[in-house]
Design an enzyme around this catalytic site. Structure first.
Site, PDB file in Angstrom:
ATOM      1  N   ARG A 150       0.848  -1.187   0.000  1.00 36.35           N
ATOM      2  CA  ARG A 150       0.000   0.000   0.000  1.00 36.35           C
ATOM      3  C   ARG A 150       0.885   1.238   0.000  1.00 36.35           C
ATOM      4  O   ARG A 150       1.907   1.292   0.705  1.00 36.35           O
ATOM      5  CB  ARG A 150      -0.917   0.024   1.235  1.00 36.35           C
ATOM      6  CG  ARG A 150      -2.114  -0.908   1.162  1.00 36.35           C
ATOM      7  CD  ARG A 150      -3.085  -0.537   0.046  1.00 36.35           C
ATOM      8  NE  ARG A 150      -4.258  -1.403  -0.019  1.00 36.35           N
ATOM      9  CZ  ARG A 150      -4.403  -2.444  -0.846  1.00 36.35           C
ATOM     10  NH1 ARG A 150      -3.439  -2.770  -1.683  1.00 36.35           N
ATOM     11  NH2 ARG A 150      -5.530  -3.143  -0.843  1.00 36.35           N
ATOM     12  N   HIS A 159      -1.035  -0.610  -9.893  1.00 40.23           N
ATOM     13  CA  HIS A 159      -1.761  -1.525  -8.994  1.00 40.23           C
ATOM     14  C   HIS A 159      -2.177  -2.810  -9.735  1.00 40.23           C
ATOM     15  O   HIS A 159      -3.349  -3.183  -9.781  1.00 40.23           O
ATOM     16  CB  HIS A 159      -2.992  -0.826  -8.396  1.00 40.23           C
ATOM     17  CG  HIS A 159      -3.461  -1.480  -7.116  1.00 40.23           C
ATOM     18  ND1 HIS A 159      -3.904  -0.787  -6.017  1.00 40.23           N
ATOM     19  CD2 HIS A 159      -3.544  -2.796  -6.755  1.00 40.23           C
ATOM     20  CE1 HIS A 159      -4.238  -1.618  -5.054  1.00 40.23           C
ATOM     21  NE2 HIS A 159      -4.022  -2.866  -5.488  1.00 40.23           N
TER      22      HIS A 159
HETATM   23  P1  NDP Z   1      -1.685 -10.836   5.781  1.00 38.79           P
HETATM   24  O1  NDP Z   1      -2.673 -10.253   6.712  1.00 38.79           O
HETATM   25  O2  NDP Z   1      -1.767 -12.289   5.491  1.00 38.79           O
HETATM   26  O3  NDP Z   1      -0.207 -10.552   6.300  1.00 38.79           O
HETATM   27  C1  NDP Z   1       0.168  -9.339   6.856  1.00 38.79           C
HETATM   28  C2  NDP Z   1       1.552  -9.481   7.469  1.00 38.79           C
HETATM   29  O4  NDP Z   1       1.951  -8.205   7.963  1.00 38.79           O
HETATM   30  C3  NDP Z   1       1.576 -10.443   8.659  1.00 38.79           C
HETATM   31  O5  NDP Z   1       2.777 -11.177   8.651  1.00 38.79           O
HETATM   32  C4  NDP Z   1       1.538  -9.507   9.856  1.00 38.79           C
HETATM   33  O6  NDP Z   1       2.135 -10.023  11.027  1.00 38.79           O
HETATM   34  C5  NDP Z   1       2.341  -8.344   9.340  1.00 38.79           C
HETATM   35  N1  NDP Z   1       2.044  -7.105  10.068  1.00 38.79           N
HETATM   36  C6  NDP Z   1       0.857  -6.444  10.155  1.00 38.79           C
HETATM   37  N2  NDP Z   1       0.980  -5.342  10.922  1.00 38.79           N
HETATM   38  C7  NDP Z   1       2.264  -5.315  11.337  1.00 38.79           C
HETATM   39  C8  NDP Z   1       3.018  -4.438  12.156  1.00 38.79           C
HETATM   40  N3  NDP Z   1       2.469  -3.332  12.723  1.00 38.79           N
HETATM   41  N4  NDP Z   1       4.323  -4.716  12.379  1.00 38.79           N
HETATM   42  C9  NDP Z   1       4.867  -5.818  11.840  1.00 38.79           C
HETATM   43  N5  NDP Z   1       4.220  -6.693  11.039  1.00 38.79           N
HETATM   44  C10 NDP Z   1       2.933  -6.435  10.793  1.00 38.79           C
HETATM   45  O7  NDP Z   1      -1.793  -9.992   4.432  1.00 38.79           O
HETATM   46  P2  NDP Z   1      -1.472 -10.469   2.951  1.00 38.79           P
HETATM   47  O8  NDP Z   1      -0.104 -11.051   2.938  1.00 38.79           O
HETATM   48  O9  NDP Z   1      -2.569 -11.281   2.394  1.00 38.79           O
HETATM   49  O10 NDP Z   1      -1.498  -9.074   2.168  1.00 38.79           O
HETATM   50  C11 NDP Z   1      -0.630  -8.007   2.501  1.00 38.79           C
HETATM   51  C12 NDP Z   1      -1.086  -6.737   1.812  1.00 38.79           C
HETATM   52  O11 NDP Z   1      -0.811  -6.787   0.408  1.00 38.79           O
HETATM   53  C13 NDP Z   1      -2.588  -6.468   1.845  1.00 38.79           C
HETATM   54  O12 NDP Z   1      -2.981  -5.928   3.071  1.00 38.79           O
HETATM   55  C14 NDP Z   1      -2.770  -5.492   0.693  1.00 38.79           C
HETATM   56  O13 NDP Z   1      -2.666  -4.175   1.171  1.00 38.79           O
HETATM   57  C15 NDP Z   1      -1.595  -5.800  -0.245  1.00 38.79           C
HETATM   58  N6  NDP Z   1      -2.041  -6.329  -1.541  1.00 38.79           N
HETATM   59  C16 NDP Z   1      -1.667  -5.657  -2.699  1.00 38.79           C
HETATM   60  C17 NDP Z   1      -2.042  -6.137  -3.927  1.00 38.79           C
HETATM   61  C18 NDP Z   1      -1.614  -5.466  -5.183  1.00 38.79           C
HETATM   62  O14 NDP Z   1      -2.037  -5.854  -6.275  1.00 38.79           O
HETATM   63  N7  NDP Z   1      -0.766  -4.475  -5.152  1.00 38.79           N
HETATM   64  C19 NDP Z   1      -2.852  -7.354  -4.058  1.00 38.79           C
HETATM   65  C20 NDP Z   1      -3.162  -7.973  -2.795  1.00 38.79           C
HETATM   66  C21 NDP Z   1      -2.776  -7.472  -1.586  1.00 38.79           C
HETATM   67  P3  NDP Z   1       1.541 -11.325  11.755  1.00 38.79           P
HETATM   68  O15 NDP Z   1       1.858 -12.469  10.821  1.00 38.79           O
HETATM   69  O16 NDP Z   1       2.273 -11.428  13.023  1.00 38.79           O
HETATM   70  O17 NDP Z   1       0.058 -11.099  11.898  1.00 38.79           O
HETATM   71  C1  OXD Z   2      -6.088  -6.216  -2.763  1.00 37.71           C
HETATM   72  C2  OXD Z   2      -5.513  -5.439  -3.823  1.00 37.71           C
HETATM   73  O1  OXD Z   2      -5.957  -5.798  -1.614  1.00 37.71           O
HETATM   74  O2  OXD Z   2      -5.813  -5.712  -4.994  1.00 37.71           O
HETATM   75  O3  OXD Z   2      -6.678  -7.283  -3.021  1.00 37.71           O
HETATM   76  O4  OXD Z   2      -4.726  -4.516  -3.603  1.00 37.71           O
END
Ligand code: NDP
Ligand code: OXD
Length: 308
Positions: free
Chosen positions: A223, A271
């Site tokens: 993001r 994106h």
């Molecule tokens: P998940 O919720 O599965 O994973 C998030 C990870 O971030 C976890 O390991 C979590 O830790 C960690 N985390 C969250 N907050 C913190 C913090 N404050 N400090 C340290 N670590 C933190 O999300 P996804 O992997 O499924 O997706 C990640 C992001 O990718 C989405 O939120 C979205 O914004 C983005 N995205 C972008 C896309 C694009 O096309 N550009 C497509 C899809 C997603 P813990 O494991 O301990 O909970």
């Molecule tokens: C999602 C994205 O969060 O497309 O799925 O960014």
């Protein structure tokens, strides 16, 4: 008969309608799927932040809101949303993100731009092996772990940082502020795979960028608001950061006159890092409704207190 409201832009309906109907049939669910059920009759909302819905108050019998997006920052703080919220975890999303991250890591690792531009003469610039190029991924969730394992399989030493402590064979797993400092200090290539929350907004600020080794590269397909834009430009302009590959932005679409545009050290993609594909995501939605109807806990529930 279960009523499911599809609240997303028309193009999503065109893409999802047939796969959802097929997935409901496969799951032996009788679902009345529509874009215009009366709110008080809806059992499940299939939701996109780009759709029309912002007030969940009238959805009094709704058992869950099932997001088509992985990132839920645009709905998680909605005060009218009292129903359970589930985010999208889709196998194709993981594959797409892995391919995007792997491709852009290899571009920078191999210095491909130099050769693609058509280097004159015969200067044999040999890139290091992957084993000599440490990569850090901030966020070790569904997507971060998938990317980490793919990079590890190619030989990169991968460090991951997450909120909770983890032990994942083959990866150096860190957490906490000290862990972040170590993760940044060792990152020749830094990949952001964090959700946008109040705790992660602007996490990549001037101090975090300064903590990277000189010449590091940033890849952000998570993001835009994770990164302080002005600090990023300053780090690139000073040469401390060699390049930033950005798929996501604070405001999308990115304005034509944004300073990121045409910056010689920034690569912009619109994106497209990973896309929720109806062919696989419809089955994920159907399976979650089947589980809920069978009295099983919903999968991928968002923890509102954490914001992801
Ligand atoms: P998940 O919720 O599965 O994973 C998030 C990870 O971030 C976890 O390991 C979590 O830790 C960690 N985390 C969250 N907050 C913190 C913090 N404050 N400090 C340290 N670590 C933190 O999300 P996804 O992997 O499924 O997706 C990640 C992001 O990718 C989405 O939120 C979205 O914004 C983005 N995205 C972008 C896309 C694009 O096309 N550009 C497509 C899809 C997603 P813990 O494991 O301990 O909970
Ligand atoms: C999602 C994205 O969060 O497309 O799925 O960014």
């Amino acid at each position: 008969m279960i009523k499911a409201l599809f609240s997303a832009p028309p193009a999503d309906w065109d893409e999802f309608e047939a796969p959802l109907r097929a997935a409901f049939a496969t799951a032996a669910l009788e679902v009345n799927l529509s874009r215009d059920h009366a709110p008080g009759t809806v059992d499940y909302v299939i939701y996109s932040p780009k759709g029309p819905l912002s007030d969940f108050t009238p959805f009094t019998r709704t058992r869950a809101v099932l997001s088509l997006w992985a990132g839920v920052e645009r709905i998680v703080g909605n005060a009218t949303l009292t129903q359970p919220l589930c985010r999208m975890v889709d196998p194709s999303l993981s594959v797409g993100m892995t391919e995007y991250v792997t491709g852009h890591v290899l571009r920078h690792h191999l210095g491909l731009d130099h050769w693609v531009k058509g280097a004159a003469g015969w200067h044999q610039i040999v890139p290091p092996l992957a084993a000599e190029r440490p990569v850090t991924i901030l966020g070790l969730g569904e997507l971060g772990q998938a990317c980490a394992m793919a990079l590890r399989a190619l030989g990169f030493p991968v460090t991951g940082w997450s909120s909770s402590a983890k032990a994942i064979p083959g990866l150096t797993c860190l957490s906490g502020p000290d862990g972040l400092a170590r993760a940044l200090a060792g990152a020749q290539i830094l990949v952001l795979m964090l959700p946008l929350t109040s705790a992660t907004e602007n996490m990549i600020d001037a101090a975090a960028l300064a903590a990277l080794p000189p010449g590091a590269v940033l890849i952000n397909p998570a993001r835009g608001a994770l990164v302080d834009d002005a600090a990023l430009l300053a780090a690139l302009d000073s040469g401390h950061l060699a390049h930033a590959t950005l798929d996501v932005f604070r405001v999308e679409p990115l304005a034509d006159d944004h300073p990121f545009r045409n910056h010689p050290r920034i690569t912009i993609t619109p994106h497209i890092a990973a896309h929720t594909r109806a062919s696989t995501a419809a089955g994920v939605i159907a399976d979650n409704i089947r589980r809920d109807q069978a009295g099983l806990p919903l999968l991928y529930r968002v923890d509102r207190s954490r914001g992801y």
